[in-house]
Design a protein around this motif. Structure first.
Motif, PDB file in Angstrom:
ATOM      1  N   PHE A   1      42.251  46.782  64.858  1.00 46.97           N
ATOM      2  CA  PHE A   1      40.947  46.229  64.502  1.00 46.97           C
ATOM      3  C   PHE A   1      41.047  44.712  64.381  1.00 46.97           C
ATOM      4  O   PHE A   1      42.092  44.186  64.001  1.00 46.97           O
ATOM      5  CB  PHE A   1      40.467  46.777  63.155  1.00 46.97           C
ATOM      6  N   GLU A   2      39.972  44.041  64.697  1.00 42.44           N
ATOM      7  CA  GLU A   2      39.903  42.600  64.480  1.00 42.44           C
ATOM      8  C   GLU A   2      38.538  42.270  63.886  1.00 42.44           C
ATOM      9  O   GLU A   2      37.507  42.513  64.509  1.00 42.44           O
ATOM     10  CB  GLU A   2      40.118  41.819  65.774  1.00 42.44           C
ATOM     11  N   ASP A   3      38.575  41.751  62.653  1.00 44.21           N
ATOM     12  CA  ASP A   3      37.340  41.429  61.922  1.00 44.21           C
ATOM     13  C   ASP A   3      36.361  42.593  61.925  1.00 44.21           C
ATOM     14  O   ASP A   3      35.162  42.432  62.168  1.00 44.21           O
ATOM     15  CB  ASP A   3      36.692  40.170  62.498  1.00 44.21           C
TER      16      ASP A   3
ATOM     17  N   ALA B   1      34.021  41.434  57.713  1.00 44.58           N
ATOM     18  CA  ALA B   1      33.982  40.382  58.738  1.00 44.58           C
ATOM     19  C   ALA B   1      35.205  39.475  58.669  1.00 44.58           C
ATOM     20  O   ALA B   1      35.633  38.909  59.666  1.00 44.58           O
ATOM     21  CB  ALA B   1      32.708  39.562  58.583  1.00 44.58           C
ATOM     22  N   GLY B   2      35.784  39.324  57.471  1.00 42.83           N
ATOM     23  CA  GLY B   2      36.958  38.471  57.331  1.00 42.83           C
ATOM     24  C   GLY B   2      38.256  39.242  57.185  1.00 42.83           C
ATOM     25  O   GLY B   2      39.252  38.702  56.704  1.00 42.83           O
ATOM     26  N   ALA B   3      38.249  40.510  57.618  1.00 45.89           N
ATOM     27  CA  ALA B   3      39.438  41.349  57.441  1.00 45.89           C
ATOM     28  C   ALA B   3      40.595  40.931  58.333  1.00 45.89           C
ATOM     29  O   ALA B   3      41.748  41.273  58.073  1.00 45.89           O
ATOM     30  CB  ALA B   3      39.085  42.817  57.708  1.00 45.89           C
ATOM     31  N   GLY B   4      40.311  40.192  59.406  1.00 39.14           N
ATOM     32  CA  GLY B   4      41.362  39.787  60.328  1.00 39.14           C
ATOM     33  C   GLY B   4      41.845  40.951  61.174  1.00 39.14           C
ATOM     34  O   GLY B   4      41.113  41.915  61.408  1.00 39.14           O
ATOM     35  N   ARG B   5      43.104  40.871  61.606  1.00 41.88           N
ATOM     36  CA  ARG B   5      43.677  41.940  62.440  1.00 41.88           C
ATOM     37  C   ARG B   5      44.333  42.991  61.553  1.00 41.88           C
ATOM     38  O   ARG B   5      45.173  42.666  60.707  1.00 41.88           O
ATOM     39  CB  ARG B   5      44.694  41.360  63.432  1.00 41.88           C
ATOM     40  N   VAL B   6      43.935  44.234  61.766  1.00 40.87           N
ATOM     41  CA  VAL B   6      44.480  45.354  60.998  1.00 40.87           C
ATOM     42  C   VAL B   6      44.916  46.437  61.987  1.00 40.87           C
ATOM     43  O   VAL B   6      44.124  46.878  62.823  1.00 40.87           O
ATOM     44  CB  VAL B   6      43.437  45.939  60.019  1.00 40.87           C
TER      45      VAL B   6
ATOM     46  N   TYR C   1      52.027  45.501  70.072  1.00 40.27           N
ATOM     47  CA  TYR C   1      50.625  45.826  69.844  1.00 40.27           C
ATOM     48  C   TYR C   1      50.061  45.011  68.684  1.00 40.27           C
ATOM     49  O   TYR C   1      48.896  44.602  68.691  1.00 40.27           O
ATOM     50  CB  TYR C   1      50.466  47.318  69.529  1.00 40.27           C
ATOM     51  N   ALA C   2      50.905  44.776  67.668  1.00 36.23           N
ATOM     52  CA  ALA C   2      50.452  44.057  66.474  1.00 36.23           C
ATOM     53  C   ALA C   2      50.360  42.552  66.697  1.00 36.23           C
ATOM     54  O   ALA C   2      49.823  41.844  65.852  1.00 36.23           O
ATOM     55  CB  ALA C   2      51.394  44.351  65.310  1.00 36.23           C
ATOM     56  N   GLY C   3      50.927  42.067  67.833  1.00 37.53           N
ATOM     57  CA  GLY C   3      50.770  40.658  68.149  1.00 37.53           C
ATOM     58  C   GLY C   3      52.023  39.841  68.274  1.00 37.53           C
ATOM     59  O   GLY C   3      51.969  38.627  68.499  1.00 37.53           O
TER      60      GLY C   3
ATOM     61  N   ASP D   1      50.085  37.475  61.383  1.00 36.16           N
ATOM     62  CA  ASP D   1      49.237  37.888  60.268  1.00 36.16           C
ATOM     63  C   ASP D   1      48.413  39.116  60.633  1.00 36.16           C
ATOM     64  O   ASP D   1      47.191  39.059  60.782  1.00 36.16           O
ATOM     65  CB  ASP D   1      48.317  36.731  59.860  1.00 36.16           C
ATOM     66  N   THR D   2      49.090  40.250  60.818  1.00 37.04           N
ATOM     67  CA  THR D   2      48.418  41.521  61.098  1.00 37.04           C
ATOM     68  C   THR D   2      48.733  42.482  59.968  1.00 37.04           C
ATOM     69  O   THR D   2      49.902  42.716  59.658  1.00 37.04           O
ATOM     70  CB  THR D   2      48.880  42.131  62.435  1.00 37.04           C
ATOM     71  N   LYS D   3      47.693  43.023  59.347  1.00 39.05           N
ATOM     72  CA  LYS D   3      47.880  43.978  58.261  1.00 39.05           C
ATOM     73  C   LYS D   3      48.219  45.349  58.835  1.00 39.05           C
ATOM     74  O   LYS D   3      47.666  45.758  59.862  1.00 39.05           O
ATOM     75  CB  LYS D   3      46.603  44.061  57.431  1.00 39.05           C
ATOM     76  N   ILE D   4      49.129  46.064  58.186  1.00 38.01           N
ATOM     77  CA  ILE D   4      49.505  47.413  58.617  1.00 38.01           C
ATOM     78  C   ILE D   4      48.944  48.412  57.614  1.00 38.01           C
ATOM     79  O   ILE D   4      49.156  48.291  56.405  1.00 38.01           O
ATOM     80  CB  ILE D   4      51.038  47.558  58.714  1.00 38.01           C
TER      81      ILE D   4
END
Length: 213
Positions: free
Chosen positions: A124-126, A58-63, A145-147, A95-98
């Motif tokens: 993905f988001e959360d 739930a707290g993974a953020g944007r991946v 795409y990543a923001g 803050d997007t994880k790759i």
């Protein structure tokens, strides 16, 4: 474990699907000469052991995840772009994880997320998939795409768009809502308005049916 004949058969099936839909997908022979790197220095390599923590929490953020196959030449071409994204995103304060996952090995994840072509890029988001793009892209498109938001003349061009992704649960909920709506439509007196409403409902049901992961 999947034996060699099963793997070849599955690859052939994916190639046929790609030919029918125009997706960027190449079926490789059992012993392809070229292969994607086992890992990329700046990218999170996903496995069944860490997928939930890195992506689905739930707290993974944007991946931003690349689902790839080692034998896919387009995946190999994407490697330098994908490996460079984390540094570029840090520079842009995004803050997007790759991450990436080998779904030629972890086939159940490719099936679960509807992967039919390589590379499949999913945002993905959360823990929820919110966008998808299949095929090779350049660095600028990947950053968008990543923001990352670009300024200047180049930004006047339309931003690349990812396809909306719905989970099976979301589709089921929508279909339930449509079923209730159909009951309400049946209460409309016969005529052009009712016929038009039923046509729209059929189109929506067909569209949602195709979005199930």
């Amino acid at each position: 474990a999947i034996d060699e004949s099963t793997s070849v058969s599955r690859r052939a099936s994916l190639a046929a699907a790609a030919a029918a839909t125009g997706l960027a997908l190449v079926a490789a022979p059992p012993r392809a000469r070229a292969s994607a790197a086992a890992s990329l220095e700046q990218v999170v390599e996903l496995t069944p052991e860490n997928f939930a923590a890195e992506v689905e929490g739930a707290g993974a953020g944007r991946v931003f995840v690349e689902f790839y196959a080692p034998w896919c030449p387009f995946c190999q071409k994407l490697e330098p772009v994908w490996n460079g994204l984390p540094a570029k995103l840090r520079e842009a304060n995004v803050d997007t994880k790759i991450a990436r996952m080998n779904v030629d090995t972890f086939v159940e994840y490719g099936a679960a997320y509807g992967v039919t072509g390589f590379p499949t890029l999913m945002l993905f988001e959360d823990g929820k998939p919110i966008g998808q793009k299949t095929g090779l892209i350049d660095e600028r498109a990947a950053l968008r795409y990543a923001g990352v938001k670009f300024d200047g003349v180049a930004n006047l061009a339309p931003a690349p768009k990812m396809n909306l992704v719905l989970s099976g649960a979301q589709v089921d909920a929508a279909m339930d809502d449509l079923s209730e709506l159909r009951k309400a439509v049946r209460e409309i007196p016969g005529g052009e308005k009712r016929e038009a409403a039923e046509q729209r409902l059929r189109a929506l049901e067909l569209a949602f049916g195709k979005r199930t992961l």
